[in-house]
Structures are given as structure tokens and as C-alpha cells.
Write an enzyme that holds these catalytic residues in place. Structure first.
Site, mmCIF file in Angstrom:
data_model
loop_
_atom_site.group_PDB
_atom_site.id
_atom_site.type_symbol
_atom_site.label_atom_id
_atom_site.label_comp_id
_atom_site.label_asym_id
_atom_site.label_seq_id
_atom_site.Cartn_x
_atom_site.Cartn_y
_atom_site.Cartn_z
ATOM 1 N N LEU A 80 -24.294 -12.568 -19.881
ATOM 2 C CA LEU A 80 -23.846 -13.062 -18.652
ATOM 3 C C LEU A 80 -24.104 -11.802 -17.610
ATOM 4 C CD1 LEU A 80 -20.595 -15.017 -19.406
ATOM 5 C CD2 LEU A 80 -22.855 -15.804 -18.650
ATOM 6 N N GLU A 120 -12.697 -19.159 -16.933
ATOM 7 C CA GLU A 120 -12.275 -19.165 -18.246
ATOM 8 C C GLU A 120 -12.252 -17.669 -18.422
ATOM 9 O OE1 GLU A 120 -14.898 -22.421 -20.312
ATOM 10 O OE2 GLU A 120 -15.841 -20.644 -20.182
ATOM 11 N N LYS A 122 -12.789 -14.234 -20.431
ATOM 12 C CA LYS A 122 -13.702 -13.445 -21.303
ATOM 13 C C LYS A 122 -13.063 -12.633 -22.377
ATOM 14 C CE LYS A 122 -17.935 -10.508 -20.543
ATOM 15 N NZ LYS A 122 -17.364 -9.724 -21.561
ATOM 16 N N ASP A 124 -12.408 -10.568 -25.798
ATOM 17 C CA ASP A 124 -12.988 -9.164 -26.220
ATOM 18 C C ASP A 124 -12.819 -9.242 -27.826
ATOM 19 O OD1 ASP A 124 -14.148 -6.786 -26.217
ATOM 20 O OD2 ASP A 124 -12.419 -5.673 -25.661
ATOM 21 N N GLU A 178 -15.471 -17.331 -29.661
ATOM 22 C CA GLU A 178 -15.069 -15.981 -29.744
ATOM 23 C C GLU A 178 -14.093 -15.691 -31.142
ATOM 24 O OE1 GLU A 178 -16.099 -11.905 -27.825
ATOM 25 O OE2 GLU A 178 -16.939 -13.849 -27.761
ATOM 26 N N TYR A 226 -15.596 -22.538 -26.482
ATOM 27 C CA TYR A 226 -15.880 -22.535 -25.029
ATOM 28 C C TYR A 226 -17.322 -23.334 -24.723
ATOM 29 C CZ TYR A 226 -17.887 -17.951 -25.883
ATOM 30 O OH TYR A 226 -18.462 -17.149 -26.580
ATOM 31 N N LYS A 290 -18.288 -20.191 -14.005
ATOM 32 C CA LYS A 290 -19.447 -21.209 -14.173
ATOM 33 C C LYS A 290 -19.215 -22.194 -13.388
ATOM 34 C CE LYS A 290 -18.961 -20.368 -19.201
ATOM 35 N NZ LYS A 290 -18.583 -20.894 -20.452
ATOM 36 N N LYS A 314 -15.599 -8.360 -14.542
ATOM 37 C CA LYS A 314 -15.022 -7.620 -15.440
ATOM 38 C C LYS A 314 -13.852 -7.074 -14.880
ATOM 39 C CE LYS A 314 -17.124 -5.787 -18.597
ATOM 40 N NZ LYS A 314 -17.011 -6.015 -20.103
ATOM 41 N N CYS A 408 14.794 22.009 -34.897
ATOM 42 C CA CYS A 408 15.067 21.345 -33.608
ATOM 43 C C CYS A 408 14.484 22.168 -32.487
ATOM 44 C CB CYS A 408 16.396 21.116 -33.355
ATOM 45 S SG CYS A 408 16.586 20.296 -31.654
ATOM 46 N N CYS A 411 17.783 23.300 -30.138
ATOM 47 C CA CYS A 411 18.717 24.012 -30.870
ATOM 48 C C CYS A 411 18.497 24.800 -31.824
ATOM 49 C CB CYS A 411 19.980 23.189 -30.866
ATOM 50 S SG CYS A 411 19.732 22.063 -32.272
ATOM 51 N N CYS A 424 17.584 15.722 -35.642
ATOM 52 C CA CYS A 424 18.432 16.920 -35.356
ATOM 53 C C CYS A 424 19.848 16.490 -35.647
ATOM 54 C CB CYS A 424 18.289 17.542 -34.220
ATOM 55 S SG CYS A 424 19.374 18.817 -33.912
ATOM 56 N N CYS A 430 23.801 20.367 -29.650
ATOM 57 C CA CYS A 430 22.241 20.361 -29.137
ATOM 58 C C CYS A 430 22.396 19.508 -27.922
ATOM 59 C CB CYS A 430 21.699 19.495 -30.303
ATOM 60 S SG CYS A 430 19.870 19.170 -29.687
#
Length: 668
Positions: A80, A120, A122, A124, A178, A226, A290, A314, A408, A411, A424, A430
Site C-alpha cells: 500500500l 480499517e 492496519k 502489525d 493478518e 479483511y 479504501k 501510518k 540498600c 541506607c 531493604c 531508611c
């Protein structure tokens, strides 16, 4: 009954249940009932030696394959054209209008209609091209170069949302979709994986292009479809007709498909998808626009590379790579030591990222990051939270070692490892722990001590030796006015706020204590059920896990907290100094004829017509039990905008979801 007939009935029944569970997300039976039928089928197949072509037992993955065989697609799979911004999208649209106008000028007797559009998601993942002949799945292939791909039929058969047979039996068709790995599935897989997967896209692509179909099956992939790219018989006038055909033939079609007559509406739809993006349980990197009319598509045709009737818009990346520069270790109010990664600044999802989360030492080991300093790593950002490091880009141990602290950083006390975390145990001396605990105690959702801040907590610790919340109630006016930035008015305001906090409700007091693994909803559930501080303190694990929002780990945390002599002494001191948590008022029993009566409900995401607190009160007034986490005990999830992991878990468990605010507001 004839064995073959029984086999056919079991296969048909199980495939029917699979379709409703994996494609429609509408389970018809419990896992136990499904498993019993599946076991019957397995036993019968073993007894007869017959395995039908569309048997669900064929989805677990077969023998290791020797190599991928090339498959020539019946119709080319096109790339595309891309639009990176609104200006480029508008240029694409203007070209479409110009091409349609030119055609209509030359063909006035058969003009093309004004364009309408479908938007629609896209995805990944990895493009799939499935071939069905006379209703049976006979081949599956990767996109490859668009003309020839790799045959991956054995791998694709493991995807339970892919139909092995379809009702359409009038010849041969090719269907594109996909292959994806849901984010919730990836997270669950990585909890126990010896080699964690870095991201969902690589996980899906790696599984489908793996010569061992059993590996593919273990990834529990899904797929959305799709397009019908080739058919020797069926034709469609519009994109809507094609989508209806796919649904009728049991293909999983993504619900985020929308149609528009006006191109201005397309821009609004794209903005809406960007908003929804972080709530999805799968990766997308954009949207596809589309032309819906199939004759227009045919007339507009293709360039050397792209169809002229479609464009990919994108989005900004949510994943990228950068250099892991260093790791610093921070101390929380429970003593937990948390690593924070410093990375080379990089732009991601519209912001400059310099810090990334690393949950614990177990997370570092699991993601193969122990020797990753100075190397390139994958990072991901979602839900506007601090990005997470997913793993190293390469597998080589070629970086400097991340050294785990043994003492730690605040402390100097020796650290203890419990599970994947370092702690700790110096709770009394602390500084970061003490300041954080006092700040939490005074916060709005806890004791709501006005004018209090983290700076105040630090100053009181350093100059007036305030080490525990109980010490706050011993503060004197004469001591406060000696402090820097403390005048008479500020000192008196703090003392007044402390006095007012003594009569906070029991739920707020329990939350203020900072009991590990508990939040606001859990402490409210404790207050509502037990009615008094004494009863909560004396509760057993068995009594606690009977409550909807409490599991075994939380119950153990609560019981352990109230057995700690130091913590008990702090509570007793507060009570002696006049702190009197107010139990929940006795109220009339809630109605039993409401839609929400008796249901365990979870609220998630952004609500518009009510605040979270208002919605909770309304639901509770109608007999619902509102909790903070999704589990098998949950009956209903009410999802607002940007609902994330809780919504994903609800769908995974088959729990009822209401994501239309108007709908559930009417029920309220």
C-alpha cells in the site's frame, strides 16, 4: 452409534464452539465442558485411526517440517502507498477525485459514483493468504514478494480463529488477513517462557515462519481477515458485501471497520483510532483507507507497486530501539528496590524518552538484559506511562553487566531477595521508605491531611524525627513554627488538618496503612464486610479470600501485616492519640431487582458522565459489588475510553463487557 457419524458430530460441535469462542468472542460452554468433548474426540480418533480434515485436534501442530515450499498466489498481494500525515492523505484523496473525474468525463454513459470510504485498522503482524477449494482450507502462505510466498499451512492450522472449512463451496477463493499475537497472550506467555519474546509482532511472525508447528501452537496466535483477493465464482459490488461474505463464512473480521461518504469524516475516524490505540489488545501501526465501490477500484487500477484506490495512514511508532546507558535503583515505601533504566534519548509516540521501567531483577534476567549496558534494546510506550524495555535487539552477550546492589542505595542495609524482587528490611531508618509511607498515609485517598506533601514528610523526618504515621499526631505547635517555611498559620493549618483526619472512615484508614498488595477497592471491601478495625485485624485467610476482590496472596499480605509487632504498635499508638476510624454506616439492604444486583463489577477506563467514585456509589446503591481487579469472580466489566489490561483480561475470561456509556447509564 456409527463411529464415523460420532466423529463427524463431535468435530462439528467442537468447531461450532471454537467459532463462537475464538472468532465471535462469545463462549457457549465452559472450558470444562469443551475439554470433555475434546477428550472424547481424541479417544475416538485413537480408537478408529481416523482424523477428519477439519478436526480441532489437528491444530496442535504436527511433525517438524523440512523446509518451506514456495507457493504462487492466485492473485497478487499488493503493498500500500503510505501517507505519513494529513497533507499526504489529502494528496491521495485529490488524486482519487481527479482520476474519477477524468474517467467520468470520458465515459458519461457509465460514470463512477461519488467515492465513499472504508477505514480499517492496519495490523502489525504477518500477512496471511489462505486458499479454500470447495469449502476446505488447502493452502496458507506468507505474502513473500507479493507473487510468491512460503507455504505455511501446518502453522496456520494451529490458529483457532482460522476456519478449516467454510460454508462457501462454489470453487476456489483466496482470503487475506493478518496473523497476530494478542498482547495479553504475549504477557502470559512471557511469565513462564525460558526465552521471553520481545514483542507481539516478532512473536507472531517468528511463530508462523517456524518449521516446527508445535512452536506455532504454543504461541496461541489469532488472526483478522479483511480481503478476498481471488475468486473463480463469487463477486462483490462493494467492500461491505465482501465483509459480509467473510463473516458469513466464519472468518474473524475486526469490529473496528467504519464507512463514510464524506472524506472529512475519515480524518475524524483516524483521530478516534489514535485515541483507541492504547486500549487494543494487539499491535496496530496505522489505518487503511479504501474506496468501497469495487467497480471504482477496478477502473482506478494499480501503479507498478500500489493500488490507486487504497492508502495506509501510518501512526507514530509505539516501539523503537535505543541504547541502554545505565540502571539506577530506587527504594519504595515497602522497601522494594526497583531498577530504572536510563536510555539514550529517543522520540517515541510523540515524546522524548530518557527513562524506562525495569520491574525487578527477575525482569532483567528474563529479558536477557544482564549484559546489556551500552547495547541497543527494544522499548515500547503505551497508555502515556513510562516506557518499558522489551529486550535486547541481538542475542549476543556483548554489553557491560548490570550489577545488582547487595546493600540498600539509601541506607546501606543488606538487601534480601524475595522471589524476583530485592527488599531493604530497614523499615525504621531508611529515609525513602519512611518519607514515602508518611506521604501515602497523608494523601487524599487515605487520611486526606490538607497542606501535606512529600517535601513536608521529608522535612518532618529530618528535623522532627517523624518516622511513623503515629508520630504525626504527637507534633506540637512550638516544634513546627521553628521549621523553615513554617509560619504560625501553616503550623496551625497542619495541626487542624491532623485533628480532622482522626475521624476518617475505616476504608480510608485501612488504605492509609499501606498494607502490601491492597488498593482502595480492597480496603473498602474490608471495611464494608468487617465493619470495624478490630474485626479486620483479626480476620483469617479463609475469611478474607471469601470476599470477591481478595485472592490468596492479598489475604496472606493482610494477615501478615496485622501480625507484625512494629506495625501493630504504630496502630495502637494512633488509637491512643485519638485516631478513631469511623465504620461504614448501617444502610438499608440494596434492591434485588436491578440489572446490577448481586453482580461483582469492575470499572475501567475514562468515564464521561460520572466520576469513578460517583459511578461506584450508584452501582453499590443498586446492589452491585464494585471491585478493582478482574478475576473469575467478576460478573461485569464497565469499560470507558482508554480501557486497557482489565478490559483485555475480561475478554480473555469471557466476562460480560459494557463499553457503551449510554447503555449502562440507562440501566443505572
Amino acid at each position: 452409534m456409527d463411529a464415523m457419524l460420532k466423529l463427524e458430530q463431535l468435530v462439528e460441535q467442537l468447531n461450532h464452539y471454537n467459532y463462537h469462542y475464538y472468532t465471535l468472542d462469545q463462549p457457549l460452554v465452559s472450558d470444562k465442558e469443551y475439554d470433555a468433548l475434546y477428550d472424547q474426540l481424541t479417544a475416538l480418533e485413537a480408537e478408529t485411526g481416523i482424523v477428519l480434515p477439519d478436526s480441532p485436534t489437528g491444530r496442535v501442530g504436527g511433525e517438524l517440517l523440512k523446509g518451506f515450499k514456495p507457493h504462487r498466489h492466485l492473485s497478487a498481494l499488493w503493498s500500500l502507498d503510505k501517507a505519513q500525515n494529513q497533507d499526504q492523505l489529502l494528496l491521495w484523496h485529490q488524486r482519487v477525485l481527479r482520476l474519477i473525474a477524468d474517467y467520468n468525463l470520458k465515459n458519461p454513459d457509465t460514470p463512477l459514483p461519488s467515492p465513499s470510504y472504508v477505514v480499517e485498522l492496519k495490523f502489525d503482524g504477518l500477512t496471511l493468504n489462505l486458499t479454500y477449494t470447495d469449502g476446505k482450507l488447502v493452502q496458507a502462505a506468507t505474502r513473500g514478494n507479493g507473487v510468491t510466498g512460503e507455504g505455511i499451512l501446518s502453522q496456520v492450522k494451529t490458529i483457532k480463529s482460522v476456519p478449516l472449512t467454510i460454508p462457501y463451496k462454489e470453487g476456489t477463493i483466496e482470503v487475506q488477513g493478518e496473523g497476530i499475537m494478542n498482547l495479553s497472550v504475549l504477557a502470559k506467555y512471557n511469565e513462564t517462557a525460558l526465552e521471553p519474546l520481545k514483542n507481539a509482532r516478532n512473536a507472531a511472525a517468528g511463530a508462523l515462519r517456524n518449521l516446527n508447528p508445535k512452536t506455532t501452537a504454543e504461541r496461541k496466535l489469532s488472526a483478522f481477515f479483511y480481503n478476498v483477493g481471488y475468486s473463480d465464482n463469487v463477486t462483490f459490488a462493494t467492500h461491505q458485501e465482501m465483509m459480509d461474505f467473510l463473516k458469513e463464512n466464519r472468518f474473524k473480521v475486526n469490529p473496528y471497520v467504519s464507512y463514510y461518504d464524506n472524506f472529512e469524516q475519515v480524518a475524524e475516524a483516524l483521530a478516534d483510532i489514535v485515541e483507541r490505540r492504547t486500549t487494543l489488545d494487539y499491535l496496530i501501526d496505522g489505518a487503511v483507507i479504501k474506496i468501497t465501490d469495487m467497480r471504482t477500484r477496478e477502473i482506478l487500477g494499480y501503479t507498478d507497486k500500489f493500488p490507486r484506490w487504497a492508502v495506509a495512514f501510518k501512526f507514530e511508532a509505539e516501539e523503537t530501539t535505543t541504547i541502554l546507558q545505565s540502571v539506577v535503583w530506587n527504594v519504595g515505601r515497602t522497601g522494594k528496590i526497583t531498577p530504572l533504566a536510563k536510555v539514550e534519548p529517543v522520540e517515541l509516540a510523540g515524546v522524548t524518552v530518557q527513562n524506562c521501567t525495569l520491574n525487578n531483577v527477575g525482569d532483567i534476567e528474563r529479558k536477557n538484559l544482564k549484559n546489556a549496558l551500552g547495547t541497543r534494546v527494544f522499548i515500547r510506550r503505551s497508555n502515556d506511562v513510562i516506557p518499558e524495555i522489551l529486550g535486547k535487539v541481538t542475542e549476543e552477550q556483548d554489553g557491560e553487566e548490570i550489577e545488582y546492589p547487595t546493600t540498600c542505595p539509601a541506607c546501606g542495609s543488606a538487601l534480601e531477595q524475595r522471589g524476583a524482587h530485592l527488599f531493604c528490611n530497614n523499615r525504621l531508618n531508611c529515609k525513602p521508605q519512611i518519607v514515602a509511607r508518611i506521604t501515602h498515609f497523608a494523601s487524599r485517598d487515605a487520611m486526606d491531611i490538607e497542606t501535606f506533601s512529600e517535601k513536608t514528610a521529608e522535612q518532618l523526618y529530618l528535623e522532627l524525627d517523624v518516622h511513623q504515621p503515629a508520630d504525626l499526631y504527637t507534633l506540637q505547635f512550638e516544634d513546627l513554627i521553628k521549621l523553615e517555611r513554617f509560619g504560625e498559620r501553616k503550623a496551625q493549618n497542619l495541626l487542624d488538618a491532623l485533628e480532622q483526619s482522626k475521624s476518617r472512615d475505616l476504608a480510608s484508614f485501612l488504605y492509609a496503612l499501606g498494607i502490601p498488595n491492597t488498593g482502595k477497592s480492597t480496603t473498602k471491601a474490608l471495611a464494608d464486610h468487617f465493619k470495624s478495625l478490630e474485626a479486620v485485624m483479626g480476620a483469617t485467610v479463609e475469611e478474607l479470600i471469601a470476599l470477591p476482590d481478595i485472592g490468596g496472596i492479598v489475604a496472606e499480605s493482610i494477615v501478615s501485616y496485622f501480625k507484625d509487632p512494629i506495625l501493630l504498635d504504630g496502630i495502637q499508638r494512633m488509637l491512643a492519640l485519638g485516631v478513631t476510624p469511623v465504620p461504614p454506616a448501617e444502610i438499608a439492604p440494596p434492591p434485588t431487582d436491578s440489572y446490577f444486583s448481586g453482580k461483582v463489577v469492575v470499572l475501567t477506563g475514562t468515564l464521561h458522565q460520572l466520576t469513578r467514585e460517583e459511578a461506584t456509589k450508584r452501582l453499590e446503591a443498586l446492589g452491585a459489588k464494585v471491585t478493582g481487579s478482574v478475576s473469575k469472580k467478576t460478573d461485569l466489566v464497565i469499560a470507558g475510553e482508554k480501557a486497557g489490561s482489565k478490559l483485555a483480561k475480561a475478554r480473555e475470561l469471557g466476562i460480560e463487557v459494557m463499553d457503551n456509556e449510554e447503555e449502562w447509564m440507562k440501566l443505572l
